[in-house]
Design an enzyme around this catalytic site. Structure first.
Site, PDB file in Angstrom:
ATOM      1  CE  LYS A  53      -3.874  -2.305   2.253  1.00 53.87           C
ATOM      2  NZ  LYS A  53      -4.531  -2.704   3.501  1.00 53.87           N
ATOM      3  CD  GLN A  97      -3.465  -4.217   6.659  1.00 55.01           C
ATOM      4  OE1 GLN A  97      -3.555  -3.212   5.969  1.00 55.01           O
ATOM      5  NE2 GLN A  97      -3.913  -5.387   6.252  1.00 55.01           N
ATOM      6  CG  ASP A 120      -9.591   0.608   5.416  1.00 61.08           C
ATOM      7  OD1 ASP A 120      -9.440   0.039   4.332  1.00 61.08           O
ATOM      8  OD2 ASP A 120      -8.854   0.423   6.404  1.00 61.08           O
TER       9      ASP A 120
HETATM   10  N1  GUN Z   1      -6.972  -6.226   6.511  1.00 64.23           N
HETATM   11  C1  GUN Z   1      -7.421  -6.991   5.486  1.00 64.23           C
HETATM   12  N2  GUN Z   1      -8.102  -6.237   4.604  1.00 64.23           N
HETATM   13  C2  GUN Z   1      -8.084  -4.980   5.069  1.00 64.23           C
HETATM   14  C3  GUN Z   1      -8.608  -3.747   4.585  1.00 64.23           C
HETATM   15  O1  GUN Z   1      -9.253  -3.666   3.547  1.00 64.23           O
HETATM   16  N3  GUN Z   1      -8.363  -2.662   5.356  1.00 64.23           N
HETATM   17  C4  GUN Z   1      -7.662  -2.735   6.510  1.00 64.23           C
HETATM   18  N4  GUN Z   1      -7.489  -1.614   7.197  1.00 64.23           N
HETATM   19  N5  GUN Z   1      -7.161  -3.859   7.000  1.00 64.23           N
HETATM   20  C5  GUN Z   1      -7.374  -4.968   6.269  1.00 64.23           C
END
Ligand code: GUN
Length: 299
Positions: A53, A97, A120
């Site tokens: 990311k 995350q 998100d």
């Molecule tokens: N962990 C797995 N998928 C995601 C996501 O889309 N966003 C976040 N913040 N954590 C994750």
């Protein structure tokens, strides 16, 4: 045989557009969009996701910061960091995350992120906007948003008259996916582990979305001929045919069976996966554009 929906290519198109619009935003005198990614602990899979990311954000021309905190970080320290990021004008998007270590209440943490920076789309404000159809200002969770773009590539933006079945009721994928399909005029059913005769229900779907996290659970003969199949699952399973101890990735759909029947299908890998990160970039750019008083870009 089904059309294979190339999520890698569509994801790259989205990222190329984000990069171009970011350059235009900066050329017009605004600051570059800022994305802060926060990770707590050493979960190896999470570290891989977070690194990709941050890297993609840099590729887009963003101001990209990563906060890597030790597993024993207290909830109050994490809340304080999020408060600082909420107040930082250089940051437009905050991603914490998941999963977080067990001693931290993830639900509470998510609600401390400013809704305007919640790229998100997990904050109640954004969940509520999606649920009430306020899509112009909502941040939509990245995986369902990316899945929707892939569906639009096959079916167009107006899905009136189509029936959609979403298998899986998670807050991250199943529920927002169902709301997006509803907003696009589908007749939507959400199925889950307690659903009776899932196979028969799945066979009614013009659009079938599998988001259960169970390898190859959706069988080829569950697919209606000509259906659009979106496989959100990413499951690693043993692959002894590749050698001892080897593994391979499969989705929630039994691909070889489904592709014979479907009209279009997303592969794993290379389907929904690359769209998730692309939509995170799109959401961050959207946040920066709104903060700069500019219109929100469309994807
Ligand atoms: N962990 C797995 N998928 C995601 C996501 O889309 N966003 C976040 N913040 N954590 C994750």
């Amino acid at each position: 045989m089904a059309e294979i929906i190339d999520g890698k290519a569509v994801g790259e198109e989205v990222v190329a557009k984000v990069r171009k619009l970011t350059a235009e935003l900066v050329a017009s005198g605004s600051a570059a969009p800022g994305l802060a990614v926060v990770i707590v602990g050493e979960d190896p899979a999470s570290q891989v996701y977070v690194a990709s990311k941050s890297k993609k954000a840099k590729e887009c021309g963003f101001h990209s910061v990563q906060h890597t905190l030790p597993a024993e970080t207290s909830e109050s320290d994490l809340v304080e960091l999020i408060g600082n990021l909420n107040a930082d004008p250089k940051i437009n998007g905050i991603l914490v995350q998941l999963p977080l270590p067990a001693h931290i209440d993830s639900g509470r943490i998510i609600q401390t992120i400013s809704p305007e920076k919640d790229v998100d789309g997990f904050h109640f404000i954004n969940v509520g906007k999606l649920g009430t159809g306020e899509l112009d200002t909502a941040f939509v969770p990245c995986t369902p948003a990316g899945s929707m773009l892939l569906i639009e590539r096959v079916r167009g933006k107006d899905l009136s008259g189509l029936s959609a079945v979403v298998v899986g009721r998670s807050n991250i994928v199943g529920k927002p996916m169902a709301n997006l399909l509803l907003a696009a005029n589908c007749t939507v059913t959400i199925a889950h582990s307690r659903t009776r005769d899932l196979a028969a229900l799945a066979r009614t779907a013009d659009i079938l979305v599998a988001a259960v996290g169970r390898p190859e659970m959706v069988k080829g003969d569950w697919v209606k001929p000509g259906a659009t199949v979106v496989d959100v699952g990413i499951n690693r399973i043993p692959a002894p045919e590749k050698g001892e101890g080897k593994t391979r990735l499969v989705g929630d759909v039994e691909f070889t069976g489904a592709e014979k029947v479907a009209g279009a299908i997303t592969p794993v890998p290379g389907g929904v996966g690359p769209m998730t990160i692309a939509m995170l970039m799109a959401n961050t750019l959207a946040s920066a554009s709104l903060a700069a008083g500019r219109p929100r870009p469309e994807f």
